[in-house]
Design an enzyme around this catalytic site. Sequence first.
Site, mmCIF file in Angstrom:
data_model
loop_
_atom_site.group_PDB
_atom_site.id
_atom_site.type_symbol
_atom_site.label_atom_id
_atom_site.label_comp_id
_atom_site.label_asym_id
_atom_site.label_seq_id
_atom_site.Cartn_x
_atom_site.Cartn_y
_atom_site.Cartn_z
ATOM 1 N N HIS A 84 0.853 -1.209 0.000
ATOM 2 C CA HIS A 84 0.000 0.000 0.000
ATOM 3 C C HIS A 84 0.881 1.248 0.000
ATOM 4 O O HIS A 84 1.287 1.741 1.061
ATOM 5 C CB HIS A 84 -0.930 -0.007 1.221
ATOM 6 C CG HIS A 84 -2.022 1.014 1.137
ATOM 7 N ND1 HIS A 84 -3.271 0.814 1.683
ATOM 8 C CD2 HIS A 84 -2.070 2.245 0.564
ATOM 9 C CE1 HIS A 84 -4.026 1.889 1.451
ATOM 10 N NE2 HIS A 84 -3.315 2.766 0.784
ATOM 11 N N ARG B 299 2.556 8.870 -6.270
ATOM 12 C CA ARG B 299 2.191 10.225 -6.754
ATOM 13 C C ARG B 299 2.526 10.511 -8.216
ATOM 14 O O ARG B 299 2.254 11.611 -8.683
ATOM 15 C CB ARG B 299 2.835 11.312 -5.883
ATOM 16 C CG ARG B 299 2.581 11.193 -4.390
ATOM 17 C CD ARG B 299 1.124 11.262 -4.049
ATOM 18 N NE ARG B 299 0.910 11.420 -2.608
ATOM 19 C CZ ARG B 299 -0.178 11.057 -1.975
ATOM 20 N NH1 ARG B 299 -1.185 10.493 -2.633
ATOM 21 N NH2 ARG B 299 -0.312 11.241 -0.688
ATOM 22 N N ASN C 238 -4.464 6.347 -7.280
ATOM 23 C CA ASN C 238 -5.069 7.697 -7.193
ATOM 24 C C ASN C 238 -4.082 8.775 -7.624
ATOM 25 O O ASN C 238 -3.829 9.740 -6.915
ATOM 26 C CB ASN C 238 -5.612 7.975 -5.787
ATOM 27 C CG ASN C 238 -4.539 7.967 -4.714
ATOM 28 O OD1 ASN C 238 -3.492 7.356 -4.878
ATOM 29 N ND2 ASN C 238 -4.791 8.647 -3.610
ATOM 30 N N HIS D 282 -10.721 0.854 0.665
ATOM 31 C CA HIS D 282 -10.599 1.976 1.598
ATOM 32 C C HIS D 282 -12.007 2.171 2.136
ATOM 33 O O HIS D 282 -12.927 2.459 1.374
ATOM 34 C CB HIS D 282 -10.100 3.209 0.829
ATOM 35 C CG HIS D 282 -10.195 4.478 1.602
ATOM 36 N ND1 HIS D 282 -9.079 5.184 1.988
ATOM 37 C CD2 HIS D 282 -11.266 5.187 2.045
ATOM 38 C CE1 HIS D 282 -9.464 6.269 2.651
ATOM 39 N NE2 HIS D 282 -10.784 6.304 2.690
ATOM 40 N N HIS E 95 -5.814 -0.577 5.551
ATOM 41 C CA HIS E 95 -5.547 0.295 6.708
ATOM 42 C C HIS E 95 -6.659 0.369 7.763
ATOM 43 O O HIS E 95 -7.259 1.422 7.988
ATOM 44 C CB HIS E 95 -5.144 1.705 6.271
ATOM 45 C CG HIS E 95 -5.978 2.336 5.176
ATOM 46 N ND1 HIS E 95 -7.339 2.332 5.156
ATOM 47 C CD2 HIS E 95 -5.607 3.014 4.063
ATOM 48 C CE1 HIS E 95 -7.772 2.978 4.092
ATOM 49 N NE2 HIS E 95 -6.744 3.394 3.407
ATOM 50 N N ASP F 267 0.765 2.522 3.799
ATOM 51 C CA ASP F 267 -0.040 3.628 3.258
ATOM 52 C C ASP F 267 0.840 4.884 3.125
ATOM 53 O O ASP F 267 0.409 6.002 3.446
ATOM 54 C CB ASP F 267 -1.279 3.885 4.117
ATOM 55 C CG ASP F 267 -2.255 4.878 3.480
ATOM 56 O OD1 ASP F 267 -2.097 5.187 2.284
ATOM 57 O OD2 ASP F 267 -3.171 5.337 4.182
ATOM 58 N N HIS G 14 3.386 14.250 1.125
ATOM 59 C CA HIS G 14 2.846 15.577 0.811
ATOM 60 C C HIS G 14 3.950 16.608 1.041
ATOM 61 O O HIS G 14 4.827 16.395 1.873
ATOM 62 C CB HIS G 14 1.651 15.911 1.708
ATOM 63 C CG HIS G 14 0.471 15.028 1.489
ATOM 64 N ND1 HIS G 14 -0.288 15.059 0.337
ATOM 65 C CD2 HIS G 14 -0.082 14.062 2.270
ATOM 66 C CE1 HIS G 14 -1.262 14.156 0.424
ATOM 67 N NE2 HIS G 14 -1.161 13.533 1.580
#
Length: 374
Positions: free
Chosen positions: A8, A12, A42, A127, A180, A254, A258
Amino acid sequence: MPGMFDAHVHLREPGFENKETIASGSEAAINGGITGLVMMPNTSPAIDSGTVVARVLEIARSTARIPVHSSGCVTKGRHGKELSGIDGMRALGVKMLTDDGDTTADPAVLYRAMQYATEFGMFFASHCEVPELAGPRALNEGAMSYRLGIKGSPACAEEIIIDRDIRLAHAAGAHIHIQHVSSKLGMETIRWWKHRGDVKVTAEVAPHHLLFSEDDIGDFDTHYKMNPPLRTRADNAALLEGLLDGTFDLIATDHAPHTPFEKSQDFVSAPNGITGLDTALVSLHHHFVATGKFGWDLIVKRYSAEPRRLMGLPVVSITEGQPVDLILFDPDKETTFTTEFMKSKSRNTPFLDQTLKGGVDLVVLGGNVLLDRA
Ligand SMILES: [Zn+2]
């Protein structure tokens, strides 16, 4: 030990290369003793068709020094309406379908996807979060949310979908993997379904949900903001119990990078997630192995063997005549997670500048030394 495998990971790329790239994320993995990973879809564009998968795998082949596997979206653009290009993705080896970051909100859409993709040996990773209950997704609903005056996301928002998605898999004959898990009742729901034995369900727990609780948020520290949110000390204890008794098949980080600018916003506006690849193994050693809560055997099983098995990959062992995929870990040394030490492009981790017991000394894969601190 065999190299670890993380099922997981948010890399990006494409779309958010200021946070992480496939190259930088895979270097962070190597730095943490991880020799294979699964990236979440994603990205932007979302990984929802054979065309995007092909491009991502091409970038991975040319820039990553470890195998990078891609999952694919359940729905087109992760919008929850139309099914993604499942066929095209399957043809390129995609096994895991997920709209991670969000729940596939419409159960009829997910059910149809399950009925379709299960025939091809694909599985679903969920999720779990009822969007209407989750609010701004900033933190757990409870003592801390009341104290800080922010609307929290109650544990039931997650638990309802854990149960819903296992029931859908039960009806469709699909394999469901719950991502998660953060709450005691969520863990117990999975345990109950596993005990029944008539649905293929696997589940993962993240190091941060084992280690931290809402109490750690303190004065709006966004390094403790993730989704699902940190819950209570009682949840930490229950999740550890679930890891020890096998309710959780695997540990997964996970990893969610950022930029410092994004994480420096106010608590509600800052994005969810922390990095994990650089720090996972050392933090598990420091908090659990060095304190006698569990042994290396559990880590090898839950962070190397089982995630590979989930992906249909051969389990790595250190055996004469087998391809080399191993790491050396020194339990007596210490690691300080400075900005210079970490290889992820982002530094959004509560472990920043902390010194923990243990260190990854060597990573060898297929005869290539990928890391040598010995
Ligand atoms: Zn997620």
